[in-house]
Design an enzyme around this catalytic site. Sequence first.
Site, PDB file in Angstrom:
ATOM      1  N   ASP A  16       0.837  -1.195   0.000  1.00 45.03           N
ATOM      2  CA  ASP A  16       0.000   0.000   0.000  1.00 45.03           C
ATOM      3  C   ASP A  16       0.876   1.251   0.000  1.00 45.03           C
ATOM      4  OD1 ASP A  16      -2.319   1.484   0.046  1.00 45.03           O
ATOM      5  OD2 ASP A  16      -2.592   1.343   2.212  1.00 45.03           O
ATOM      6  N   ARG A  20       0.155   7.537  -2.823  1.00 44.37           N
ATOM      7  CA  ARG A  20       0.621   8.610  -1.939  1.00 44.37           C
ATOM      8  C   ARG A  20       2.091   8.924  -2.189  1.00 44.37           C
ATOM      9  NH1 ARG A  20      -1.619   6.125   3.476  1.00 44.37           N
ATOM     10  NH2 ARG A  20      -2.178   4.462   2.032  1.00 44.37           N
ATOM     11  N   HIS A  33       3.075   3.251  -9.043  1.00 48.98           N
ATOM     12  CA  HIS A  33       2.972   1.804  -9.250  1.00 48.98           C
ATOM     13  C   HIS A  33       4.249   1.261  -9.885  1.00 48.98           C
ATOM     14  CE1 HIS A  33      -1.134   1.853  -7.974  1.00 48.98           C
ATOM     15  NE2 HIS A  33      -1.538   2.614  -8.975  1.00 48.98           N
ATOM     16  N   ASN A  64     -10.268  -2.895  -6.671  1.00 52.47           N
ATOM     17  CA  ASN A  64      -9.457  -1.997  -7.489  1.00 52.47           C
ATOM     18  C   ASN A  64     -10.063  -1.732  -8.864  1.00 52.47           C
ATOM     19  OD1 ASN A  64      -6.196  -3.158  -6.269  1.00 52.47           O
ATOM     20  ND2 ASN A  64      -7.533  -1.515  -5.539  1.00 52.47           N
ATOM     21  N   ARG A 190      -5.432  -2.020   8.711  1.00 52.95           N
ATOM     22  CA  ARG A 190      -6.579  -2.893   8.413  1.00 52.95           C
ATOM     23  C   ARG A 190      -6.151  -3.924   7.369  1.00 52.95           C
ATOM     24  NH1 ARG A 190      -7.740   2.235   6.451  1.00 52.95           N
ATOM     25  NH2 ARG A 190      -7.685   2.445   4.182  1.00 52.95           N
ATOM     26  N   SER A 192      -8.229  -5.030   4.834  1.00 56.31           N
ATOM     27  CA  SER A 192      -8.812  -4.695   3.528  1.00 56.31           C
ATOM     28  C   SER A 192      -9.174  -5.932   2.711  1.00 56.31           C
ATOM     29  CB  SER A 192      -7.859  -3.790   2.735  1.00 56.31           C
ATOM     30  OG  SER A 192      -7.692  -2.548   3.372  1.00 56.31           O
TER      31      SER A 192
END
Length: 238
Positions: A16, A20, A33, A64, A190, A192
């Site tokens: 993850d 960002r 990515h 996604n 989390r 997810s």
Amino acid sequence: MSEEKRIPQHVAIIMDGNGRWAALRGKERYEGHAAGVEPVRAALRAAARHGVKYLTLYAFSTENWGRPAAEVDALMELFCRSVVDETPELVAQGVRIRMIGDRNRFSEKVQRYLAEAEARTADGRRVTLILALNYSSRDEIVRAVRGIAARVAAGEMTPGAIDERTIAAALDTAEYPDPDLIVRTSGECRLSNFLLWQASYAELLFTPVLWPDFTEEEFDRAVEEYARRDRRFGLVKR
């Protein structure tokens, strides 16, 4: 406890923070990515060095598909190119590629690349790299339950014969051990929708490091933290 026993047999990573990472640098999300490919190599190198036998990467979730079409297309193109480029090196390193998730939604091109990578790396014995693609744990469990229900309807088994082993054997991960350690990067705490059944007794580690900044040293730190954990599986330590 020996050092050997403190090494997790199976490490799973929720990769993850690519978006960002890109935003912080004024880059496009696709560039984040693309920057996430090298950390995959680093994680594989570290896993092999530590003797980790299974490395599962949450690469593309079912959710996604809800991202902008341009981003999904770029991800698929990056994935296909990476599979083609990396397969020869993975073969040389003794890495076996496997996939969990529903591959039917992918294009024929992506499915072909996946099948070829699995076939070409089938003899790998050092590390099994499990790619969670179009994967959703709830979807996985639903598919497993449907399969078991079909067996009951066909008279192959009775409802009373269903136990934990029956369900585990019907999951995408039936041939792999449950993860010992699950790592999530980027600071989110989390799962997810990732390996919900399999994570029952996994050690969880949440690191603020964004995935493109994940290095072999970060993997080493995760393994070291795992070694400090007291895994009792609900029992009392004697």
